[in-house]
Design a protein around this motif. Structure first.
Motif, short mmCIF file in Angstrom:
data_model
loop_
_atom_site.label_atom_id
_atom_site.label_comp_id
_atom_site.label_asym_id
_atom_site.label_seq_id
_atom_site.Cartn_x
_atom_site.Cartn_y
_atom_site.Cartn_z
N GLU A 54 0.93 -1.00 0.00
CA GLU A 54 -0.02 -0.08 -0.05
C GLU A 54 0.78 1.35 0.04
OE1 GLU A 54 -3.41 0.00 -0.26
OE2 GLU A 54 -3.91 1.93 0.01
N THR A 55 0.87 2.09 -1.17
CA THR A 55 1.52 3.26 -1.10
C THR A 55 1.96 4.02 0.15
OG1 THR A 55 0.89 3.52 -3.74
CG2 THR A 55 1.77 5.55 -2.44
N LEU A 56 1.00 4.59 0.66
CA LEU A 56 1.33 5.52 1.79
C LEU A 56 1.80 4.98 3.14
CD1 LEU A 56 1.00 8.67 2.42
CD2 LEU A 56 -1.43 8.07 3.46
N HIS A 59 5.34 5.30 1.77
CA HIS A 59 5.98 6.54 1.57
C HIS A 59 5.54 7.67 2.59
CE1 HIS A 59 7.79 5.38 -2.10
NE2 HIS A 59 6.71 4.72 -2.45
N THR A 159 -2.78 -2.83 14.44
CA THR A 159 -2.60 -3.13 12.84
C THR A 159 -3.82 -2.31 12.62
OG1 THR A 159 -2.76 -4.93 11.08
CG2 THR A 159 -4.16 -5.44 13.11
N ASN A 160 -4.05 -2.44 11.01
CA ASN A 160 -5.35 -1.71 10.50
C ASN A 160 -6.56 -2.27 10.88
OD1 ASN A 160 -7.47 -1.90 8.46
ND2 ASN A 160 -5.91 -0.76 7.17
N LYS A 161 -7.28 -1.20 11.23
CA LYS A 161 -8.59 -1.51 11.88
C LYS A 161 -9.52 -2.35 11.25
CE LYS A 161 -6.50 -0.75 15.48
NZ LYS A 161 -6.09 0.66 16.09
N MET A 162 -9.55 -1.91 9.95
CA MET A 162 -10.61 -2.83 9.09
C MET A 162 -10.07 -4.18 8.74
SD MET A 162 -11.59 0.17 6.02
CE MET A 162 -12.86 -0.69 5.35
N ARG A 181 -3.33 4.29 17.80
CA ARG A 181 -2.97 4.75 16.52
C ARG A 181 -1.78 4.16 16.32
NH1 ARG A 181 -5.30 7.04 12.11
NH2 ARG A 181 -4.02 8.72 10.93
N SER A 192 -1.65 1.38 13.31
CA SER A 192 -2.79 1.09 12.63
C SER A 192 -2.70 1.45 10.90
CB SER A 192 -3.93 1.98 13.31
OG SER A 192 -5.18 1.50 12.96
N GLY A 193 -3.92 1.70 10.50
CA GLY A 193 -4.10 1.37 9.04
C GLY A 193 -3.44 2.64 8.30
N VAL A 194 -2.64 2.57 7.36
CA VAL A 194 -2.15 3.40 6.21
C VAL A 194 -1.57 4.65 6.93
CG1 VAL A 194 -2.66 4.38 4.09
CG2 VAL A 194 -3.79 2.36 4.58
N SER A 195 -2.55 5.74 6.89
CA SER A 195 -1.98 6.99 7.49
C SER A 195 -1.61 6.81 9.10
CB SER A 195 -3.33 8.00 7.35
OG SER A 195 -3.82 7.95 6.24
N TYR A 234 -10.38 5.43 14.21
CA TYR A 234 -10.68 4.26 13.77
C TYR A 234 -10.61 3.09 14.50
CZ TYR A 234 -10.60 7.52 9.70
OH TYR A 234 -10.95 8.33 8.91
N THR B 55 8.89 13.13 -1.34
CA THR B 55 8.32 11.79 -1.51
C THR B 55 6.51 11.97 -1.28
OG1 THR B 55 10.13 10.59 -0.57
CG2 THR B 55 7.92 9.51 0.11
N LEU B 56 6.04 12.49 -0.11
CA LEU B 56 4.85 12.65 -0.03
C LEU B 56 4.05 13.31 -1.16
CD1 LEU B 56 2.95 11.25 2.13
CD2 LEU B 56 3.10 13.29 3.37
N HIS B 59 3.24 10.72 -3.54
CA HIS B 59 2.62 9.33 -3.10
C HIS B 59 1.35 9.44 -2.12
CE1 HIS B 59 5.64 6.79 -4.89
NE2 HIS B 59 6.73 7.63 -4.42
N GLU B 63 -1.90 7.62 -3.18
CA GLU B 63 -2.50 6.78 -2.44
C GLU B 63 -4.15 7.04 -2.63
OE1 GLU B 63 -1.76 4.34 -0.06
OE2 GLU B 63 -3.81 4.31 0.36
N LEU B 220 -11.01 4.09 4.62
CA LEU B 220 -9.90 2.99 4.15
C LEU B 220 -8.54 3.31 4.53
CD1 LEU B 220 -10.04 0.27 2.08
CD2 LEU B 220 -9.47 1.87 0.25
N THR B 221 -8.40 4.29 4.69
CA THR B 221 -6.76 4.82 4.47
C THR B 221 -6.86 5.32 5.93
OG1 THR B 221 -7.05 6.93 3.67
CG2 THR B 221 -6.26 5.11 2.38
N GLU B 222 -7.71 5.37 6.99
CA GLU B 222 -7.61 5.69 8.36
C GLU B 222 -6.96 7.24 8.39
OE1 GLU B 222 -6.40 3.02 11.23
OE2 GLU B 222 -7.43 1.34 10.32
N TYR B 223 -7.56 8.05 7.62
CA TYR B 223 -6.75 9.29 7.13
C TYR B 223 -7.72 10.39 8.08
CZ TYR B 223 -4.62 13.39 5.06
OH TYR B 223 -3.97 14.58 4.70
#
Lengths: 237, 237
Positions: A54-56, A59, A159-162, A181, A192-195, A234, B55-56, B59, B63, B220-223
């Motif tokens: 997953e990109t983010l 990065h 980890t990712n919550k979904m 988080r 946790s997930g991605v961000s 999340y 980078t960000l 990306h 994302e 999805l990205t917990e953003y």
């Protein structure tokens, strides 16, 4: 000249230790070996990448950690070129045919982890690589890859919550945190997930260099840092 | 065999249209051409990359935009392999030797823009590529590259707030916005520094697909999306 003949001829030349063709399916450790070594005296970050990462997850932390003073980031993979889930490709600096001394091993998540959890050579590599890593930082379902080993057993981790049900079903022995988080326990930073990985990365900057340095990088990147690991919008139900 | 001799030999083989060696300095359009074309019917995002891109800037938008339905993201560069300011390298899908029809041209910023503003072939490429792009989305000092052309003249636009003096000094004709997380005017979406590009990307998801889709990707990205373009904590003084 037929393409097959050319490839065969090129392979013979490559075996002489020259340069490698750019072929996604063809690992060539000659090229990677030239860039595998970290510069002496740097803070060494080794980031695992794999197809459909997953990109983010990767990065976001690379952005924040890459602004720390005296830091070097290298990508490690099973193949020289790796495709993210979102499409763009990255180049590995070294291959999982070896393990490497490093200060921080970064493991992103992504859809690729769904099959990688069954990759036994990677699992063995992770066990050995974790042993050569001062600290380990997982983002999102990157935690799933570690959960397939015993290194997180007894440790607080998230980890990712979904994907929380899936990841926690892989190993009951870590102390899974449904609301976090990120978590730092022993040598392991799990997020946790991605961000959330980006927030955890700024925590890591603060941990290593203090609050002023984290603030400097937050401002430089115009980032709105969620600096409280217990502020988890999340959180798993 | 000497390395120089091998390279010369390999170049002759390459000229026959076979495969290319992995050499950062050596552009080989044969390899890139095979992946340059977008898949028919996809939303086509073309992202410019260059050495020392941030980078960000790239990306973060990749994302968010990469989770939109039916979307394809390709990287375009002057060389086949490009190194980010933070170290990791990406692979270009196509080269700036051509321009391409696309739906969204994404232009990240970074330290590389400090010299690229004087790159006349790139400037000419940008003018032609903007003409073939339905919309254009700049992040951070990516706006500086556009400001070296006249395409933003008369338009509201913004950029990195720590580099605001520099970017705005390049061209007095855009309506520079000192307080804006992002601005959408005409066909141009311009955003503030680094992380602002991620917020602007979610705005773009909303613009194309509605609030529910932006919310889906945010979750999805917990953003933690800053969804208000006027909420700019880093506004230029």
């Amino acid at each position: 000249m037929q393409r097959r003949q050319f490839i065969k001829g090129a392979s013979m030349l490559m075996a002489a230790g020259a340069i490698a063709p750019l072929a996604q399916a063809n690992i060539n450790s000659q090229v990677s070996a030239s860039t595998a070594a970290f510069t002496s005296g740097k803070y060494r970050i080794l980031a695992l990448v794999f197809d459909d990462y997953e990109t983010l997850d990767l990065h976001g932390p690379v952005e924040m950690l890459g602004h720390m003073p005296n830091t070097e980031i290298k990508l490690v993979a099973a193949t020289e070129i790796v495709r993210s889930y979102q499409g763009p490709r990255v180049v590995a600096d070294c291959l999982t045919t070896n393990t490497y001394d490093c200060d921080l091993l970064l493991i992103p998540g992504g859809m690729g982890t769904r099959t990688l959890i069954n990759d036994l050579p990677l699992r063995q590599w992770l066990i050995e690589q974790v042993g050569r890593s001062q600290n380990v930082f997982t983002v999102c379902t990157g935690t799933a890859l570690l959960a397939m080993t015993s290194v997180l057993n007894g440790r607080k981790a998230t980890t990712n919550k979904m994907a929380f049900q899936w990841v926690t079903s892989l190993n009951a022995n870590p102390q899974w945190q449904a609301k976090a988080r990120w978590v730092f326990d022993g040598k392991f930073l799990t997020s946790s997930g991605v961000s959330a990985g980006t927030d955890a990365a700024l925590f890591w900057v603060k941990h290593l260099h203090g609050a002023a340095e984290a603030q400097r990088i937050q401002t430089l990147t115009e980032y709105d840092w969620n600096a409280d690991p217990l502020n988890d919008p999340y959180a798993a139900a």
